[in-house]
Design an enzyme around this catalytic site. Structure first.
Site, PDB file in Angstrom:
ATOM      1  N   HIS A 223      40.264  34.853  30.312  1.00  0.00           N
ATOM      2  CA  HIS A 223      40.030  36.132  31.005  1.00  0.00           C
ATOM      3  C   HIS A 223      40.105  37.358  30.099  1.00  0.00           C
ATOM      4  O   HIS A 223      39.852  38.467  30.543  1.00  0.00           O
ATOM      5  CB  HIS A 223      41.016  36.312  32.168  1.00  0.00           C
TER       6      HIS A 223
HETATM    7  C1  UD1 Z   1      45.229  42.069  33.769  1.00  0.00           C
HETATM    8  C2  UD1 Z   1      46.021  42.500  32.532  1.00  0.00           C
HETATM    9  C3  UD1 Z   1      46.144  41.333  31.562  1.00  0.00           C
HETATM   10  C4  UD1 Z   1      46.696  40.096  32.245  1.00  0.00           C
HETATM   11  C5  UD1 Z   1      45.832  39.791  33.453  1.00  0.00           C
HETATM   12  C6  UD1 Z   1      46.330  38.579  34.217  1.00  0.00           C
HETATM   13  C7  UD1 Z   1      45.777  44.857  31.852  1.00  0.00           C
HETATM   14  C8  UD1 Z   1      45.182  45.741  30.837  1.00  0.00           C
HETATM   15  N1  UD1 Z   1      45.361  43.573  31.809  1.00  0.00           N
HETATM   16  O1  UD1 Z   1      43.925  41.749  33.323  1.00  0.00           O
HETATM   17  O2  UD1 Z   1      47.023  41.696  30.515  1.00  0.00           O
HETATM   18  O3  UD1 Z   1      46.689  39.023  31.342  1.00  0.00           O
HETATM   19  O4  UD1 Z   1      45.852  40.929  34.325  1.00  0.00           O
HETATM   20  O5  UD1 Z   1      45.441  38.263  35.252  1.00  0.00           O
HETATM   21  O6  UD1 Z   1      46.593  45.284  32.628  1.00  0.00           O
HETATM   22  N2  UD1 Z   1      40.254  41.458  40.381  1.00  0.00           N
HETATM   23  C9  UD1 Z   1      40.073  40.886  41.609  1.00  0.00           C
HETATM   24  N3  UD1 Z   1      41.171  40.706  42.386  1.00  0.00           N
HETATM   25  C10 UD1 Z   1      42.414  41.070  41.994  1.00  0.00           C
HETATM   26  C11 UD1 Z   1      42.562  41.680  40.736  1.00  0.00           C
HETATM   27  C12 UD1 Z   1      41.470  41.860  39.933  1.00  0.00           C
HETATM   28  O7  UD1 Z   1      38.976  40.536  42.004  1.00  0.00           O
HETATM   29  O8  UD1 Z   1      43.376  40.857  42.753  1.00  0.00           O
HETATM   30  C13 UD1 Z   1      39.062  41.636  39.514  1.00  0.00           C
HETATM   31  C14 UD1 Z   1      38.443  43.002  39.632  1.00  0.00           C
HETATM   32  O9  UD1 Z   1      37.069  42.840  39.540  1.00  0.00           O
HETATM   33  C15 UD1 Z   1      38.945  43.704  38.386  1.00  0.00           C
HETATM   34  C16 UD1 Z   1      39.075  42.549  37.388  1.00  0.00           C
HETATM   35  O10 UD1 Z   1      39.435  41.425  38.177  1.00  0.00           O
HETATM   36  O11 UD1 Z   1      38.106  44.708  37.953  1.00  0.00           O
HETATM   37  C17 UD1 Z   1      40.056  42.770  36.318  1.00  0.00           C
HETATM   38  O12 UD1 Z   1      41.342  43.093  36.861  1.00  0.00           O
HETATM   39  P1  UD1 Z   1      42.343  44.023  36.001  1.00  0.00           P
HETATM   40  O13 UD1 Z   1      43.638  44.152  36.676  1.00  0.00           O
HETATM   41  O14 UD1 Z   1      41.634  45.270  35.610  1.00  0.00           O
HETATM   42  O15 UD1 Z   1      42.519  43.225  34.650  1.00  0.00           O
HETATM   43  P2  UD1 Z   1      42.716  41.665  34.356  1.00  0.00           P
HETATM   44  O16 UD1 Z   1      41.549  41.197  33.586  1.00  0.00           O
HETATM   45  O17 UD1 Z   1      43.123  40.893  35.555  1.00  0.00           O
END
Ligand code: UD1
Length: 389
Positions: A223
């Site tokens: 991811h």
């Molecule tokens: C975040 C953390 C990363 C961690 C990861 C674990 C930061 C910078 N990154 O990355 O360090 O390893 O979490 O998962 O804080 N989304 C959903 N549902 C959710 C949450 C997210 O669909 O409940 C999707 C959304 O499209 C979102 C994308 O996932 O834009 C990324 O989520 P985000 O929290 O921005 O970063 P992660 O890649 O999950």
């Protein structure tokens, strides 16, 4: 924003714990339990809402028996700037209303730095659990979060001894640092016996029939922006994994971010055609899968530690790690995206079992207890010296 209840009682220290994203939940669970076991501390939980899906949040709260957060800021997704700013805006009034004695943040996600920054600017004590880890790669958003959070923190708890050297180099007073062990491993050890077998997980996911009973499987998680955001990089990683999957079936629970990138790049069919793709799995199922895998390929920080604790060989699909102890003492090998190296190390694992490693110091299931006791004493001493001023 959702406010549930207030847990503040007179005469007790109030610690406000922050969680935001999936890997935070495993770290906060044993801390909340350890605080509850002390008479000196009342802890409350704020969830920023960075992760909000049932699969990314609710399942973890239920399985890890974390009470519903006292406050849910409900920020959701966004660019780094938008997400961080939104958390800060919504967190500030919570601190104004609750005036905790300390704000405790875990890990390195955007919620960690956002809440640490708000608390530090209000002169509140900031506590960082999992301090001092460094990948030395500023291209990684988490590295920026780690460095800045540590700079803002008053008390820093580390998971491995090498972290102190990193912090000292950055000018942090060693007296503020306490080597406490690994709270994520507290959770793993507490729940391991409850995890279903990998075969059960795979049967329930409807993919068990694709596997040979004796051949086993590998497990993939992916991811990191550096691996999934660029379609060319993602496509070539997928090619490497597809080649490996000819020798060992690969189970791939797909993070929502990765799924979105695969779909946008037109790679989803290719992924689903060569790997056994699953939706994100909950904590216990992931534990069952990791424990039953012949090898794990990952770019996650937490999975590098969990595989070391489980003694399962891990190939880290990154150029570096902020958790070097998993390589020096554990089962981890850094392979980057080098297709040849990945194939070679995977072949070694399949041939002779790969690295067995040993359990790092203080990854013993008691880290949260040590932190709770130390923090209680530290806060009392701090309160004493402040009232004497
Ligand atoms: C975040 C953390 C990363 C961690 C990861 C674990 C930061 C910078 N990154 O990355 O360090 O390893 O979490 O998962 O804080 N989304 C959903 N549902 C959710 C949450 C997210 O669909 O409940 C999707 C959304 O499209 C979102 C994308 O996932 O834009 C990324 O989520 P985000 O929290 O921005 O970063 P992660 O890649 O999950």
């Amino acid at each position: 924003m959702v406010e549930n209840r207030s847990t503040r009682r007179p005469g007790r220290l109030n610690v406000l714990c922050v969680v935001g994203a999936r890997p935070n939940f495993m770290k906060a669970a044993p801390l909340m339990r350890a605080f509850a076991a002390l008479d000196s501390i009342d802890a409350c939980l704020v969830h920023t809402g960075q992760h909000y899906d049932a699969a990314m949040k609710t399942a973890f709260f239920e399985q890890l028996q974390i009470a519903e957060p006292d406050v849910d800021l409900g920020v959701g997704s966004g660019t780094h700037a938008v997400q961080t700013a939104e958390i800060m805006k919504r967190f500030e009034p919570v601190l104004d209303a609750r005036r905790p004695d300390a704000v405790l943040v875990v890990g390195d996600v955007n919620s960690t730095i956002a809440c640490a920054l708000v608390a530090a600017k209000k002169g509140m004590a900031v506590i960082h659990v999992e301090a001092g880890l460094r990948s030395f790669d500023r291209g990684m958003p988490e590295e920026i979060n780690r460095v800045l959070t540590d700079q803002l923190s008053d008390r820093l708890y580390t998971t491995e001894r090498g972290a102190l050297e990193n912090l000292t180099r950055e000018g942090i007073d060693p007296d503020r640092v306490c080597f406490a062990g690994n709270v994520m491993i507290d959770t793993l050890l507490a729940h391991r016996a409850r995890a279903p077998s990998a075969r059960t997980v795979l049967s329930e996911a409807g993919v068990a029939q694709e596997l040979h009973p004796r051949e086993g499987f590998g497990l993939v998680t992916l991811h990191r922006p550096s691996n999934v955001d660029d379609p060319e990089t993602l496509g070539s990683l997928l090619d490497t994994l597809a080649t490996l999957a000819e020798d060992l079936p690969l189970i791939f629970p797909v993070h929502p971010r990765t799924r979105a990138r695969l779909e946008a790049a037109g790679l989803w069919e290719r992924a689903a055609g060569s790997l056994l793709v699953l939706p994100p799995v909950d904590y216990l199922n992931m534990l069952g899968l990791m424990a039953g895998a012949r090898l794990v390929l990952t770019d996650s920080g937490g999975v590098q530690e969990e595989t070391t604790a489980l003694g399962v060989p891990c190939l880290t699909l990154r150029e570096n790690t902020e958790r070097p102890i998993t390589v020096d003492q554990g089962t981890n090998t850094i392979v980057g995206r080098d297709a040849e190296l990945i194939r070679r190390v995977a072949a070694e694992v399949l041939r002779d079992g790969g690295k067995t490693g040993r359990i790092p110091e203080l990854w013993d299931g008691r880290a949260a207890e040590r932190i709770a006791r130390d923090l209680s004493a530290w806060l009392m001493q701090r309160a004493g010296s402040r009232s004497a001023e």
